[in-house]
Design a protein around this motif. Structure first.
Motif, mmCIF file in Angstrom:
data_model
loop_
_atom_site.group_PDB
_atom_site.id
_atom_site.type_symbol
_atom_site.label_atom_id
_atom_site.label_comp_id
_atom_site.label_asym_id
_atom_site.label_seq_id
_atom_site.Cartn_x
_atom_site.Cartn_y
_atom_site.Cartn_z
ATOM 1 N N ALA A 140 0.754 -1.180 -0.059
ATOM 2 C CA ALA A 140 0.017 0.105 0.043
ATOM 3 C C ALA A 140 0.713 1.076 -0.001
ATOM 4 C CB ALA A 140 -0.933 0.176 1.292
ATOM 5 N N ARG A 141 0.580 2.138 -0.915
ATOM 6 C CA ARG A 141 1.203 3.429 -1.081
ATOM 7 C C ARG A 141 0.520 4.538 0.078
ATOM 8 N NH1 ARG A 141 2.378 7.506 -6.223
ATOM 9 N NH2 ARG A 141 3.779 8.804 -4.985
ATOM 10 N N LEU A 142 1.344 4.973 1.002
ATOM 11 C CA LEU A 142 0.988 5.666 2.222
ATOM 12 C C LEU A 142 2.003 6.843 2.182
ATOM 13 C CD1 LEU A 142 0.486 2.742 5.015
ATOM 14 C CD2 LEU A 142 -1.225 4.036 3.349
ATOM 15 N N SER A 143 1.563 7.659 3.130
ATOM 16 C CA SER A 143 2.319 8.914 3.386
ATOM 17 C C SER A 143 3.322 8.415 4.632
ATOM 18 C CB SER A 143 1.630 10.122 4.059
ATOM 19 O OG SER A 143 0.812 9.685 5.274
ATOM 20 N N PRO A 144 4.204 9.208 4.733
ATOM 21 C CA PRO A 144 5.437 8.716 5.837
ATOM 22 C C PRO A 144 4.569 8.588 7.271
ATOM 23 C CG PRO A 144 6.640 10.191 4.583
ATOM 24 C CD PRO A 144 5.302 10.113 4.053
ATOM 25 N N ARG A 145 3.709 9.780 7.439
ATOM 26 C CA ARG A 145 3.058 9.570 8.797
ATOM 27 C C ARG A 145 2.004 8.396 8.853
ATOM 28 N NH1 ARG A 145 -0.827 14.275 11.014
ATOM 29 N NH2 ARG A 145 -1.715 13.216 12.838
ATOM 30 N N ALA A 146 1.375 8.061 7.630
ATOM 31 C CA ALA A 146 0.449 6.800 7.708
ATOM 32 C C ALA A 146 1.284 5.767 7.953
ATOM 33 C CB ALA A 146 -0.643 7.056 6.389
ATOM 34 N N ALA A 147 2.205 5.435 7.112
ATOM 35 C CA ALA A 147 3.037 4.307 7.138
ATOM 36 C C ALA A 147 3.743 4.034 8.766
ATOM 37 C CB ALA A 147 4.336 4.311 6.367
ATOM 38 N N LEU A 160 12.690 7.245 9.398
ATOM 39 C CA LEU A 160 13.216 7.489 10.795
ATOM 40 C C LEU A 160 12.757 8.832 11.432
ATOM 41 C CD1 LEU A 160 14.820 6.167 12.863
ATOM 42 C CD2 LEU A 160 16.988 7.097 11.799
ATOM 43 N N ALA A 161 12.699 9.849 10.539
ATOM 44 C CA ALA A 161 12.231 11.240 11.025
ATOM 45 C C ALA A 161 10.961 11.026 11.582
ATOM 46 C CB ALA A 161 12.559 12.272 10.034
ATOM 47 N N GLU A 162 10.223 10.557 11.002
ATOM 48 C CA GLU A 162 8.768 10.111 11.132
ATOM 49 C C GLU A 162 8.504 9.173 12.468
ATOM 50 O OE1 GLU A 162 4.761 11.077 11.485
ATOM 51 O OE2 GLU A 162 6.131 11.804 9.865
ATOM 52 N N VAL A 163 9.321 8.593 12.869
ATOM 53 C CA VAL A 163 9.389 7.678 13.891
ATOM 54 C C VAL A 163 9.718 8.594 15.332
ATOM 55 C CG1 VAL A 163 10.380 5.734 15.269
ATOM 56 C CG2 VAL A 163 9.784 5.364 13.086
ATOM 57 N N CYS A 164 10.693 9.358 14.912
ATOM 58 C CA CYS A 164 10.838 10.446 16.047
ATOM 59 C C CYS A 164 9.715 11.457 16.152
ATOM 60 C CB CYS A 164 12.058 11.241 15.663
ATOM 61 S SG CYS A 164 13.712 10.120 15.476
ATOM 62 N N ALA A 165 8.911 11.711 15.011
ATOM 63 C CA ALA A 165 7.971 12.476 15.327
ATOM 64 C C ALA A 165 6.798 12.010 16.024
ATOM 65 C CB ALA A 165 7.238 13.153 13.905
#
Length: 271
Positions: free
Chosen positions: A6-13, A36-41
């Protein structure tokens, strides 16, 4: 069962991750910076999620005090992790590099709940190359409960046993960004002296495995007069010149003659 791809945004993934999970991250130049930046967010939501990995070339954003909800486990310790280690958020795993592929895959003590991979875009058959960071990521991803890919057109499409099919990937994010680079280290006179001494012990036709740092760099530079060498496991920038000048041919190998067998490439765009 085939997975969704599934193609997702980094946030959704990253929202597919859960607190307390163990998540394997590709090392070195294969680091999926956007994921990795989104995991931190999302660190507070993902409390006690542990990021697993080896050598890291960035600034360890997940180890900063503001992301203290996240933990890390690594087989390649760094001084930049020391503060997080003192806060009890980093565990060093003393394991041989050879054993990483079993300890950090299904059945191992550190088997991940999710593997993040950084790949080239899929080909017409749906195969994604893991590019410069295959190593532990590939066997772990082939058996992990959850696989999320950062798909990047700048990731080199390497060949060999380095593929995931789209049916093995749960979700992917479309990212166009430069890879993290590993510039050649500084080599001084001491390193050059050691390099010359080591190179003198290497016979023509040998298969050579090097690490990273000034002394391995000096050894590669000192091998320039050799013939029919093979390089194994890791490639760095200094290897390029040896191949171009015919020093590295892999012609004397008993297994897979004529080709290099490598799991990681760490360098700059030249490599």
């Amino acid at each position: 069962m085939p997975r969704d791809f599934a193609r997702l945004s980094p946030r959704a993934a990253v929202e597919r991750l859960l607190p307390g999970m163990k998540v394997l991250v590709p090392p070195a130049c294969g680091e999926p910076v956007t994921l990795l930046a989104e995991v931190c967010a999302q660190a507070e939501r993902l409390r006690d999620l542990t990021l697993l990995g080896g050598i890291h070339l960035g600034d360890f954003p997940h180890a900063r005090p503001e992301h203290a909800a996240l933990g890390a486990a690594t087989w390649h310790m760094s001084p930049r992790l020391e503060d997080a280690r003192r806060r009890g958020r980093v565990e060093f795993v003393p394991v041989r590099y050879f054993d990483v592929v079993t300890e950090f895959a299904r059945g191992g003590h550190w088997a991940p709940d999710c593997v993040l991979v950084h790949t080239a875009p899929p080909d017409a058959g749906g195969y994604l190359s893991l590019g410069v960071a295959v190593g532990v990521s590939l066997p772990a991803a082939r058996t992990a409960p959850l696989v999320i890919a950062q798909v990047n057109p700048r990731m080199p499409r390497t060949r060999g046993n380095c593929w995931l099919h789209r049916s093995q990937v749960d979700a992917w994010v479309d990212v166009d960004e430069p890879l993290v680079e590993y510039p050649p280290p500084t080599v001084g006179e001491v390193e050059r002296a050691v390099g010359r001494h080591v190179a003198a012990l290497v016979p023509d036709g040998a298969a050579v495995q090097v690490g990273v740092g000034g002394i391995p760099q000096a050894v590669l530079e000192a091998l320039d007069g050799h013939r029919d060498l093979a390089l194994h496991s890791l490639l760095v920038d200094a290897a390029v010149g040896l191949v171009e000048r015919g020093v590295v041919t892999c012609a004397a190998k008993r297994l897979h003659r004529g080709r290099m067998d490598v799991a990681e490439a760490m360098g700059t765009r030249r490599l």
